[in-house]
Design a protein around this motif. Structure first.
Motif, PDB file in Angstrom:
ATOM      1  N   ALA A 188       0.824  -1.202   0.000  1.00 22.53           N
ATOM      2  CA  ALA A 188       0.000   0.000   0.000  1.00 22.53           C
ATOM      3  C   ALA A 188       0.861   1.257   0.000  1.00 22.53           C
ATOM      4  O   ALA A 188       1.925   1.278   0.617  1.00 22.53           O
ATOM      5  CB  ALA A 188      -0.921   0.005   1.217  1.00 22.53           C
ATOM      6  N   PRO A 189       0.423   2.302  -0.685  1.00 24.79           N
ATOM      7  CA  PRO A 189       1.160   3.572  -0.661  1.00 24.79           C
ATOM      8  C   PRO A 189       0.998   4.260   0.685  1.00 24.79           C
ATOM      9  O   PRO A 189       0.156   3.875   1.506  1.00 24.79           O
ATOM     10  CB  PRO A 189       0.498   4.379  -1.778  1.00 24.79           C
ATOM     11  CG  PRO A 189      -0.904   3.867  -1.809  1.00 24.79           C
ATOM     12  CD  PRO A 189      -0.810   2.391  -1.484  1.00 24.79           C
ATOM     13  N   GLY A 190       1.781   5.281   0.912  1.00 28.07           N
ATOM     14  CA  GLY A 190       1.652   6.043   2.142  1.00 28.07           C
ATOM     15  C   GLY A 190       0.356   6.825   2.173  1.00 28.07           C
ATOM     16  O   GLY A 190      -0.254   7.108   1.144  1.00 28.07           O
ATOM     17  N   GLN A 191      -0.065   7.179   3.374  1.00 34.81           N
ATOM     18  CA  GLN A 191      -1.309   7.930   3.559  1.00 34.81           C
ATOM     19  C   GLN A 191      -1.006   9.058   4.533  1.00 34.81           C
ATOM     20  O   GLN A 191      -0.681   8.820   5.697  1.00 34.81           O
ATOM     21  CB  GLN A 191      -2.398   7.003   4.108  1.00 34.81           C
ATOM     22  CG  GLN A 191      -3.774   7.624   4.204  1.00 34.81           C
ATOM     23  CD  GLN A 191      -4.802   6.621   4.703  1.00 34.81           C
ATOM     24  OE1 GLN A 191      -5.058   5.607   4.062  1.00 34.81           O
ATOM     25  NE2 GLN A 191      -5.375   6.893   5.861  1.00 34.81           N
ATOM     26  N   ALA A 192      -1.112  10.302   4.071  1.00 33.19           N
ATOM     27  CA  ALA A 192      -0.662  11.449   4.868  1.00 33.19           C
ATOM     28  C   ALA A 192      -1.457  11.615   6.155  1.00 33.19           C
ATOM     29  O   ALA A 192      -0.897  11.934   7.205  1.00 33.19           O
ATOM     30  CB  ALA A 192      -0.749  12.726   4.027  1.00 33.19           C
ATOM     31  N   LEU A 193      -2.764  11.408   6.105  1.00 34.19           N
ATOM     32  CA  LEU A 193      -3.619  11.584   7.271  1.00 34.19           C
ATOM     33  C   LEU A 193      -4.322  10.283   7.616  1.00 34.19           C
ATOM     34  O   LEU A 193      -4.702   9.518   6.719  1.00 34.19           O
ATOM     35  CB  LEU A 193      -4.675  12.658   7.022  1.00 34.19           C
ATOM     36  CG  LEU A 193      -4.184  14.094   6.772  1.00 34.19           C
ATOM     37  CD1 LEU A 193      -5.380  14.999   6.469  1.00 34.19           C
ATOM     38  CD2 LEU A 193      -3.410  14.624   7.969  1.00 34.19           C
ATOM     39  N   ALA A 194      -4.489  10.023   8.894  1.00 32.30           N
ATOM     40  CA  ALA A 194      -5.286   8.882   9.338  1.00 32.30           C
ATOM     41  C   ALA A 194      -6.739   9.326   9.482  1.00 32.30           C
ATOM     42  O   ALA A 194      -7.037  10.508   9.681  1.00 32.30           O
ATOM     43  CB  ALA A 194      -4.762   8.358  10.669  1.00 32.30           C
ATOM     44  N   THR A 195      -7.643   8.373   9.358  1.00 32.72           N
ATOM     45  CA  THR A 195      -9.058   8.704   9.515  1.00 32.72           C
ATOM     46  C   THR A 195      -9.385   8.931  10.984  1.00 32.72           C
ATOM     47  O   THR A 195      -8.658   8.497  11.881  1.00 32.72           O
ATOM     48  CB  THR A 195      -9.957   7.586   8.967  1.00 32.72           C
ATOM     49  OG1 THR A 195      -9.707   6.381   9.710  1.00 32.72           O
ATOM     50  CG2 THR A 195      -9.692   7.335   7.499  1.00 32.72           C
ATOM     51  N   THR A 196     -10.479   9.611  11.217  1.00 33.07           N
ATOM     52  CA  THR A 196     -10.953   9.889  12.580  1.00 33.07           C
ATOM     53  C   THR A 196     -12.303   9.225  12.784  1.00 33.07           C
ATOM     54  O   THR A 196     -13.247   9.515  12.035  1.00 33.07           O
ATOM     55  CB  THR A 196     -11.104  11.404  12.813  1.00 33.07           C
ATOM     56  OG1 THR A 196      -9.850  12.040  12.583  1.00 33.07           O
ATOM     57  CG2 THR A 196     -11.574  11.690  14.225  1.00 33.07           C
ATOM     58  N   PRO A 197     -12.432   8.339  13.775  1.00 35.97           N
ATOM     59  CA  PRO A 197     -13.749   7.724  14.014  1.00 35.97           C
ATOM     60  C   PRO A 197     -14.778   8.785  14.400  1.00 35.97           C
ATOM     61  O   PRO A 197     -14.470   9.738  15.117  1.00 35.97           O
ATOM     62  CB  PRO A 197     -13.476   6.768  15.183  1.00 35.97           C
ATOM     63  CG  PRO A 197     -11.992   6.561  15.194  1.00 35.97           C
ATOM     64  CD  PRO A 197     -11.403   7.833  14.675  1.00 35.97           C
ATOM     65  N   VAL A 198     -15.982   8.613  13.913  1.00 32.82           N
ATOM     66  CA  VAL A 198     -17.078   9.522  14.254  1.00 32.82           C
ATOM     67  C   VAL A 198     -18.064   8.750  15.110  1.00 32.82           C
ATOM     68  O   VAL A 198     -18.629   7.749  14.662  1.00 32.82           O
ATOM     69  CB  VAL A 198     -17.783  10.053  12.989  1.00 32.82           C
ATOM     70  CG1 VAL A 198     -18.919  11.002  13.377  1.00 32.82           C
ATOM     71  CG2 VAL A 198     -16.781  10.767  12.084  1.00 32.82           C
TER      72      VAL A 198
END
Length: 474
Positions: free
Chosen positions: A331-341
């Motif tokens: 997988a490529p890099g991902q600048a931001l992680a997701t935030t649970p809602v």
């Protein structure tokens, strides 16, 4: 003058013949017409009934002069109006590879900004599958689905409901629910636009919770995991552009891989399109599109040969009875992680509602009772109302109009957000001035005065922690 029986017979026969010719002509005009553009492809406009009996319009593309039954694929578009022209490049690529393709206009009935029914969209997709399965020249046992973005939720759902779906291809599908996915999308684009972390945290936090709790965000909590875990026999090819900025590619790929593995699916291929945007088309950074046709005034980007070749060769292998074994590309890099809602949280909508009621109570009571009005308290009430409305509207506007709603950006903040922060300061200052004025004028000696001042006073006190939570105090 009356005609004899013998004279009427030829006339009746002629009329009957003429009626037959006219009927045949009308049938020919009403029938779908096949046409070609000189590019080796035959296109036929079709209509079929989707979910709820709604008539849908589409085009079937196939190779000119194709012999023998071919596999088929139905293209399921992403969010929005989704006219078929948006996916013309994919449809033509599949058709040139010997895969009969149906691309259709997305429904506008039962689908809107505030209403999404993935089950209804899945019914539309399955209706398209039935249409291709019934066509001469298509192998009815080898008709599958291609889903883009929102279609990455719809296509697996349709496949889980019917054994008629022979395979599933997704591009830019999210492993998370729509609300969590959208908050990541907005945070990524706001970051690219130069908006700082505090406002991005507001969008991904209290603003998202407000929308989810009030039901204003359609299908906010739809969970794709149970559906993916049902695809234990259906071959799946899940792709993401390595520059996807609208769904989290790294996290989504992991979720797809793990869910399909738990399902026991031995033919799940996870891959990434080099130089591909959210739609798999050419991009330099995920935020632009390079070449390709224009759609609604914007470039779609060229369909990269590698992307098209990966999809078509995989479908041909599945149709030949040799579905590739499960595999996962790095997988490529991902600048931001997701935030649970969080799910439905009562305080997300109740807190601003109570603040609005508290601030509005003072001017309303003044109008009804026609009593004396203290100017500092009147300012406090008015500024409080403006601050709450501006704060909520500024952050919610990003979900409605996209990151463009934040322009212009000043000091890493949307200009309207700076206004909200200024109003928050004004509310605190006016609360202090009001307290001093009340003490000097001794207007709190009666119960009537207390009843009038209590709501706005409580609202002023509650405004401070609320402002900290929503980020306007940062």
């Amino acid at each position: 003058m009356l005609l004899s029986a013998t004279s009427r017979s030829p006339i009746r026969a002629g009329l009957a013949l003429l009626a037959g010719v006219l009927a045949a002509a009308l049938l020919l005009l009403a029938a779908p017409m096949a046409y070609a553009r000189g590019d080796g492809l035959v296109r036929q406009d079709v209509t079929f009934r989707g979910g709820g009996g709604l008539v849908l319009h589409g085009t079937v593309l196939s190779r000119d002069g194709a012999s023998g039954p071919e596999p088929g694929i139905v293209l399921v578009g992403g969010s929005g109006s989704g006219p078929r022209e948006e996916y013309r490049q994919e449809a033509e690529a599949f058709a040139r590879a010997g895969i009969t393709t149906l691309v259709y206009d997305k429904r506008t009935v039962g689908y809107s900004l505030l209403h999404r029914d993935f089950g209804l969209l899945a019914d539309d997709a399955l209706a398209g599958v039935r249409l291709l399965r019934s066509r001469t020249g298509v192998n009815p046992r080898q008709v599958g689905l291609w889903g883009f973005s929102e279609g990455g939720w719809v296509a697996p759902l349709a496949a889980s409901r019917s054994t008629d779906v022979a395979f599933v291809v997704t591009i830019g599908g999210s492993g998370y629910d729509p609300l969590r996915t959208e908050t990541w999308n907005l945070a990524t684009h706001l970051r690219h636009q130069g908006v700082g972390g505090p406002f991005r945290r507001t969008v991904a936090g209290p603003a998202a919770q407000f929308l989810g709790s009030t039901g204003l965000f359609p299908a906010a909590g739809y969970d794709p995991l149970p559906v993916l875990e049902q695809l234990h026999r259906t071959p799946v090819l899940a792709l993401w552009g390595d520059h996807d900025t609208q769904v989290p590619p790294q996290e989504s790929a992991r979720i797809f891989r793990e869910a399909l593995a738990r399902a026991g699916n031995q033919h799940a291929v996870i891959g990434f399109v080099a130089g591909g945007a959210h739609n798999g088309h050419r991009t330099s950074d995920g935020f632009d599109r390079i070449g390709g046709p224009r759609f609604h005034g914007k470039e779609l980007g060229e369909l990269t040969p590698r992307y098209a070749q990966t999809m078509t060769s995989w479908v041909r292998a599945v149709a030949a009875g040799h579905p590739p074994a499960s595999s996962a590309a790095p997988a490529p890099g991902q600048a931001l992680a997701t935030t649970p809602v969080p799910g439905h949280v009562w305080y997300a909508w109740l807190a601003p509602a109570l603040l609005l009621l508290g601030f509005a109570a003072y001017p309303v009571s003044a109008l009804l009772r026609r009593g004396p009005v203290l100017r500092p308290v009147r300012w406090l009430a008015g500024l409080g109302l403006l601050a709450v409305v501006t704060t909520v509207a500024c952050s919610i506007a990003v979900f409605v109009a996209g990151n463009g709603a934040t322009a212009p950006v000043v000091w890493g903040r949307p200009a309207l957000w700076l206004v909200a922060q200024g109003l928050a300061v004004a509310v605190v200052v006016s609360a202090g001035v009001s307290a001093v004025a009340l003490r000097r004028r001794r207007l709190t000696s009666s119960w009537a005065a207390w009843l009038r001042l209590a709501p706005v006073g409580l609202a002023a006190v509650g405004f401070v922690p609320w402002a900290v939570w929503w980020g306007i105090a940062a």
